[in-house]
Design an enzyme around this catalytic site. Structure first.
Site, PDB file in Angstrom:
ATOM      1  N   LYS A 108       0.961  -1.317   0.041  1.00  0.00           N
ATOM      2  CA  LYS A 108      -0.072   0.145  -0.103  1.00  0.00           C
ATOM      3  C   LYS A 108       0.800   1.235  -0.091  1.00  0.00           C
ATOM      4  O   LYS A 108       1.481   1.543   0.898  1.00  0.00           O
ATOM      5  CB  LYS A 108      -0.885   0.052   1.323  1.00  0.00           C
ATOM      6  CG  LYS A 108      -1.865   1.054   1.021  1.00  0.00           C
ATOM      7  CD  LYS A 108      -2.628   1.492   2.217  1.00  0.00           C
ATOM      8  CE  LYS A 108      -1.898   2.708   2.716  1.00  0.00           C
ATOM      9  NZ  LYS A 108      -2.015   4.056   2.051  1.00  0.00           N
TER      10      LYS A 108
ATOM     11  N   GLY B 178       6.770   4.396   8.311  1.00  0.00           N
ATOM     12  CA  GLY B 178       5.860   5.692   8.689  1.00  0.00           C
ATOM     13  C   GLY B 178       6.041   6.297   9.799  1.00  0.00           C
ATOM     14  O   GLY B 178       7.053   6.083  10.569  1.00  0.00           O
ATOM     15  N   SER B 179       5.116   6.737  10.571  1.00  0.00           N
ATOM     16  CA  SER B 179       5.269   7.671  11.523  1.00  0.00           C
ATOM     17  C   SER B 179       5.103   6.863  12.863  1.00  0.00           C
ATOM     18  O   SER B 179       4.672   5.559  12.997  1.00  0.00           O
ATOM     19  CB  SER B 179       4.029   8.652  11.920  1.00  0.00           C
ATOM     20  OG  SER B 179       2.680   7.889  11.767  1.00  0.00           O
ATOM     21  N   THR B 180       5.828   7.045  13.885  1.00  0.00           N
ATOM     22  CA  THR B 180       5.883   6.296  15.108  1.00  0.00           C
ATOM     23  C   THR B 180       4.329   5.843  15.694  1.00  0.00           C
ATOM     24  O   THR B 180       3.959   5.023  16.236  1.00  0.00           O
ATOM     25  CB  THR B 180       6.489   7.102  16.188  1.00  0.00           C
ATOM     26  OG1 THR B 180       8.001   7.135  15.727  1.00  0.00           O
ATOM     27  CG2 THR B 180       6.517   6.364  17.521  1.00  0.00           C
ATOM     28  N   GLU B 181       3.453   7.018  15.702  1.00  0.00           N
ATOM     29  CA  GLU B 181       1.977   7.081  16.212  1.00  0.00           C
ATOM     30  C   GLU B 181       1.462   5.793  15.548  1.00  0.00           C
ATOM     31  O   GLU B 181       0.787   4.929  16.182  1.00  0.00           O
ATOM     32  CB  GLU B 181       1.538   8.201  15.711  1.00  0.00           C
ATOM     33  CG  GLU B 181       0.218   8.601  16.369  1.00  0.00           C
ATOM     34  CD  GLU B 181      -0.637   9.735  15.579  1.00  0.00           C
ATOM     35  OE1 GLU B 181       0.186  10.535  14.952  1.00  0.00           O
ATOM     36  OE2 GLU B 181      -1.734   9.998  15.850  1.00  0.00           O
TER      37      GLU B 181
ATOM     38  N   GLY C 272       2.748   3.216  13.777  1.00  0.00           N
ATOM     39  CA  GLY C 272       3.611   2.224  13.999  1.00  0.00           C
ATOM     40  C   GLY C 272       3.147   1.618  15.403  1.00  0.00           C
ATOM     41  O   GLY C 272       3.095   0.148  15.655  1.00  0.00           O
TER      42      GLY C 272
ATOM     43  N   GLU D  76       9.667   0.487  10.806  1.00  0.00           N
ATOM     44  CA  GLU D  76      10.795   1.756  10.614  1.00  0.00           C
ATOM     45  C   GLU D  76      10.170   2.956  10.695  1.00  0.00           C
ATOM     46  O   GLU D  76       9.280   3.426  10.066  1.00  0.00           O
ATOM     47  CB  GLU D  76      11.214   1.592   8.975  1.00  0.00           C
ATOM     48  CG  GLU D  76      11.833   0.259   8.587  1.00  0.00           C
ATOM     49  CD  GLU D  76      13.361   0.236   8.733  1.00  0.00           C
ATOM     50  OE1 GLU D  76      13.944   1.068   9.677  1.00  0.00           O
ATOM     51  OE2 GLU D  76      13.895  -0.605   8.557  1.00  0.00           O
TER      52      GLU D  76
ATOM     53  N   CYS E  34      13.608  10.603   7.178  1.00  0.00           N
ATOM     54  CA  CYS E  34      13.227   9.991   8.786  1.00  0.00           C
ATOM     55  C   CYS E  34      14.471  10.095   9.361  1.00  0.00           C
ATOM     56  O   CYS E  34      14.588  10.233  10.590  1.00  0.00           O
ATOM     57  CB  CYS E  34      13.062   8.436   8.609  1.00  0.00           C
ATOM     58  SG  CYS E  34      13.904   7.456   7.395  1.00  0.00           S
TER      59      CYS E  34
ATOM     60  N   GLU F 265       9.959  15.282  15.839  1.00  0.00           N
ATOM     61  CA  GLU F 265      10.084  15.120  14.305  1.00  0.00           C
ATOM     62  C   GLU F 265       9.460  16.207  13.446  1.00  0.00           C
ATOM     63  O   GLU F 265       8.053  16.377  13.469  1.00  0.00           O
ATOM     64  CB  GLU F 265       9.977  13.768  13.873  1.00  0.00           C
ATOM     65  CG  GLU F 265      10.185  13.472  12.290  1.00  0.00           C
ATOM     66  CD  GLU F 265       9.933  12.087  12.073  1.00  0.00           C
ATOM     67  OE1 GLU F 265       8.923  11.645  12.215  1.00  0.00           O
ATOM     68  OE2 GLU F 265      10.905  11.367  11.376  1.00  0.00           O
TER      69      GLU F 265
HETATM   70  P1  NAD Z   1       2.140   7.781   8.266  1.00  0.00           P
HETATM   71  O1  NAD Z   1       2.199   6.717   9.290  1.00  0.00           O
HETATM   72  O2  NAD Z   1       0.990   8.764   8.646  1.00  0.00           O
HETATM   73  O3  NAD Z   1       1.485   7.110   6.843  1.00  0.00           O
HETATM   74  C1  NAD Z   1       2.445   5.882   6.518  1.00  0.00           C
HETATM   75  C2  NAD Z   1       1.776   5.023   5.844  1.00  0.00           C
HETATM   76  O4  NAD Z   1       0.719   4.220   6.489  1.00  0.00           O
HETATM   77  C3  NAD Z   1       0.798   5.583   4.547  1.00  0.00           C
HETATM   78  O5  NAD Z   1       0.677   4.699   3.694  1.00  0.00           O
HETATM   79  C4  NAD Z   1      -0.588   5.503   5.494  1.00  0.00           C
HETATM   80  O6  NAD Z   1      -1.644   5.560   4.426  1.00  0.00           O
HETATM   81  C5  NAD Z   1      -0.493   4.566   6.205  1.00  0.00           C
HETATM   82  N1  NAD Z   1      -1.335   4.435   7.400  1.00  0.00           N
HETATM   83  C6  NAD Z   1      -1.791   5.543   7.964  1.00  0.00           C
HETATM   84  N2  NAD Z   1      -2.880   5.220   9.260  1.00  0.00           N
HETATM   85  C7  NAD Z   1      -2.766   4.107   9.274  1.00  0.00           C
HETATM   86  C8  NAD Z   1      -3.415   2.929  10.039  1.00  0.00           C
HETATM   87  N3  NAD Z   1      -4.114   3.207  10.929  1.00  0.00           N
HETATM   88  N4  NAD Z   1      -3.122   1.512   9.850  1.00  0.00           N
HETATM   89  C9  NAD Z   1      -2.345   1.284   8.670  1.00  0.00           C
HETATM   90  N5  NAD Z   1      -1.741   2.155   7.810  1.00  0.00           N
HETATM   91  C10 NAD Z   1      -1.816   3.161   8.046  1.00  0.00           C
HETATM   92  O7  NAD Z   1       3.310   8.423   8.167  1.00  0.00           O
HETATM   93  P2  NAD Z   1       3.662   9.546   6.793  1.00  0.00           P
HETATM   94  O8  NAD Z   1       3.349  10.743   7.368  1.00  0.00           O
HETATM   95  O9  NAD Z   1       3.182   8.981   5.335  1.00  0.00           O
HETATM   96  O10 NAD Z   1       5.342   9.088   6.852  1.00  0.00           O
HETATM   97  C11 NAD Z   1       6.240   9.930   7.592  1.00  0.00           C
HETATM   98  C12 NAD Z   1       6.911   9.219   8.625  1.00  0.00           C
HETATM   99  O11 NAD Z   1       7.395   8.007   8.019  1.00  0.00           O
HETATM  100  C13 NAD Z   1       7.813  10.007   9.259  1.00  0.00           C
HETATM  101  O12 NAD Z   1       7.546   9.719  10.950  1.00  0.00           O
HETATM  102  C14 NAD Z   1       9.026   9.496   9.044  1.00  0.00           C
HETATM  103  O13 NAD Z   1       9.934   9.548   9.932  1.00  0.00           O
HETATM  104  C15 NAD Z   1       8.805   7.871   8.736  1.00  0.00           C
HETATM  105  N6  NAD Z   1       9.527   7.590   7.789  1.00  0.00           N
HETATM  106  C16 NAD Z   1      10.641   6.532   8.303  1.00  0.00           C
HETATM  107  C17 NAD Z   1      11.378   5.701   7.757  1.00  0.00           C
HETATM  108  C18 NAD Z   1      12.366   4.704   8.042  1.00  0.00           C
HETATM  109  O14 NAD Z   1      12.946   4.015   7.564  1.00  0.00           O
HETATM  110  N7  NAD Z   1      12.498   4.894   9.530  1.00  0.00           N
HETATM  111  C19 NAD Z   1      11.441   5.925   6.242  1.00  0.00           C
HETATM  112  C20 NAD Z   1      10.785   6.820   5.720  1.00  0.00           C
HETATM  113  C21 NAD Z   1       9.670   7.628   6.460  1.00  0.00           C
END
Ligand code: NAD
Length: 492
Positions: free
Chosen positions: A197, A249-252, A254, A271, A305, A402
């Site tokens: 996704k 994605g975000s820690t929240e 995750g 991640e 990130c 962040e």
């Molecule tokens: P996000 O967590 O909002 O979204 C990431 C993905 O998760 C998107 O595809 C989103 O649609 C999906 N998502 C959102 N809510 C969900 C849920 N409840 N259940 C399942 N999936 C859901 O993050 P973002 O704003 O898209 O990305 C930015 C974040 O990603 C930053 O915190 C960044 O640090 C992190 N990031 C980490 C790495 C790493 O390797 N550690 C790499 C790139 C980005």
């Protein structure tokens, strides 16, 4: 039309010369009006009947519509992935599997220019970066993992590696195609099938990747792509048919996913976010360090990130370093992502721009001193000037949270012990940078830093052979390198 924004700052005079525009040809990528879901090797309309627009952040124009996958759509994709796994993908010879991965890598290289333009249009990053970083690295990941596909028993001697089954993969918007490659290449190399996704603001290169899969002759159902917002991701996480979940994605989010998967037999890697310290000692080569600092935080508009968002400077070089840094900031060109001169592109979405604006306002309110160079910003689109804050206390939100934007917080230290203490004073632990001439000091620091990656006299270097991942609230599991195979395997 461009407007010139002036900032009070005590800034050095900007090195202001005009560059002739050097636009990349936009029409190399043919964008359709609509993209459906990629399920079982075919593009299908969503059963949900829902679509949503994808906006270019640099112009605010609608580029195309994309499907919003509902629960039934996600289940169909998982079913297709299971079918492809059982029907032979897991059973074909590893050398055959490798051939598909090599083929995908070659096609990514052949279509690099088209994909780079698509990435910059849809996500806002400068074409120089999508062309020189995202695309070469995405292809390199497929080449690298193609090489492992028939050598898994050498990667894990005395153990018998087997694929897990269906891997669900959820990725963010900052490196859309590269994150896709980080996820799909090792999963396929290990014999799994995939449901991916992409993020809702950047689905374009994933949809073009669907075409790459068809071009490579990948068996139907081995890769499936479901577009949509967080709710689509939620359905994928909850699906009973998945064996593995890889989330970036975000820690929240995750944390939500980890709670959801508690008690289920689904292998998980997370991640997540970061708040990296970039530490400059007084013996460092200052001009090189300045380039590393700029790369660390303004690369990809700071949507990284592992961005070096906290600069720790040894007190004795604070003033000369800051002078050089401000002067360098005044040379950064912000604007059209498709212009090859552009250093800093568009902020990925209105929502992200609002978040950056809010955090920057909090920095000013809490008492930090803001510096922004004079800068021409286009009238339409989402933009934020490269920003740095001095006079920052460790407790300020801009030093703790962040920001995921082109915003640097500068702090100082006197001794290596203090640098370590401050660098580790964060909930995150993804990356860090150290600038010093002394090898022994680098080793001393690395032993004490709680960060998954520590760069020495460089920053934001990525390589498919090198594992990447976090400590603490930056998540767990590693992607890249031999380590990146393990999350996609089970052992007898
Ligand atoms: P996000 O967590 O909002 O979204 C990431 C993905 O998760 C998107 O595809 C989103 O649609 C999906 N998502 C959102 N809510 C969900 C849920 N409840 N259940 C399942 N999936 C859901 O993050 P973002 O704003 O898209 O990305 C930015 C974040 O990603 C930053 O915190 C960044 O640090 C992190 N990031 C980490 C790495 C790493 O390797 N550690 C790499 C790139 C980005």
């Amino acid at each position: 039309m461009a407007q010139v924004e002036k900032r009070p700052s005590g800034a050095p005079a900007p090195l202001d010369w005009e560059y002739a525009p050097a636009p990349e040809a936009r029409d190399i990528v043919r964008i359709r009006d609509r993209y459906g879901l990629f399920v079982g090797g075919e593009e299908v309309d969503p059963r949900s009947g829902e679509w949503f627009p994808s906006i270019s952040p640099s112009s605010e124009e609608q580029l195309f519509e994309v499907a919003q996958a509902g629960k039934e759509d996600v289940e169909l994709a998982v079913h297709a992935a299971r079918g492809a796994f059982d029907d032979g993908w897991s059973g074909i010879s590893p050398a055959e599997r490798a051939k598909y991965l090599f083929r995908i890598a070659r096609i990514l290289q052949e279509r690099a220019r088209e994909l780079a333009v698509a990435e910059s249009l849809d996500g806002g990053k400068p074409i120089r970066e999508s062309r020189d970083v995202d695309l070469p690295l995405a292809a390199a990941h497929f080449f690298y993992y193609a090489g492992w596909a028939d050598k898994l028993e050498y990667a894990f001697p005395q153990r018998t590696p087997k694929p897990l089954g269906v891997a669900a993969q959820i990725i963010p918007w900052n490196f859309p195609l590269l994150m896709l490659a980080w996820k799909i290449a090792p999963a396929l190399a290990c014999g799994n099938t995939v449901v991916l996704k992409p993020a809702e603001t950047t689905p374009l290169t994933a949809m073009l990747f669907a075409d790459v899969c068809r071009q490579a002759g990948l068996p139907p159902g081995v890769v499936n792509i479901v577009t949509g917002d967080g709710s689509t991701g939620g359905y994928l996480v909850k699906s009973e048919g998945i064996d593995k979940l890889a989330f970036t994605g975000s820690t929240e989010v995750g944390k939500l996913i980890q709670r959801e998967l508690a008690g289920r037999e689904v292998k998980l890697t997370l991640e997540l976010g970061g708040k990296a310290a970039n530490i400059v000692f007084d013996d460092a080569a200052l001009d090189q360090a300045v380039e590393g600092i700029v790369n660390g935080i303004y690369f990809n508009q700071g949507h990284v990130c592992c961005a070096g968002s906290r600069l720790l400077v040894q007190e004795s070089i604070y003033e000369p370093l800051l002078d050089k840094l401000k002067r360098r900031l005044s040379t950064l060109r912000v604007g059209d992502p498709l212009d090859k001169n552009t250093d800093v592109g568009a902020i990925n979405s209105k929502a992200q721009l609002d978040r950056i604006t809010e955090l920057v306002a909090s920095g000013e309110e809490e008492g930090a001193e803001i510096y922004q160079p004079e800068c021409r910003l286009p009238e339409r689109g989402y933009w934020f000037r490269p920003t740095l804050f001095t006079n920052v206390a460790q407790s300020y939100r801009i030093a703790q949270e962040e920001i995921f934007g082109p915003v640097l917080s500068v702090l100082t230290f006197r001794t290596p012990e203090e640098a370590v203490e401050k660098a580790n004073n964060t909930a995150f632990g993804l990356s860090a940078g150290i600038w010093t001439e002394k090898g022994s000091r680098i080793l001393w620091m690395v032993e004490r830093m709680r960060a998954g990656v520590v760069w020495a006299n460089t920053f934001n270097r990525f390589d498919p052979t090198s594992p990447f991942g976090g400590y603490k609230e930056s998540g767990f599991g590693r992607e890249g390198g031999r380590h990146g195979l393990e999350p996609y395997l089970t052992f007898e």
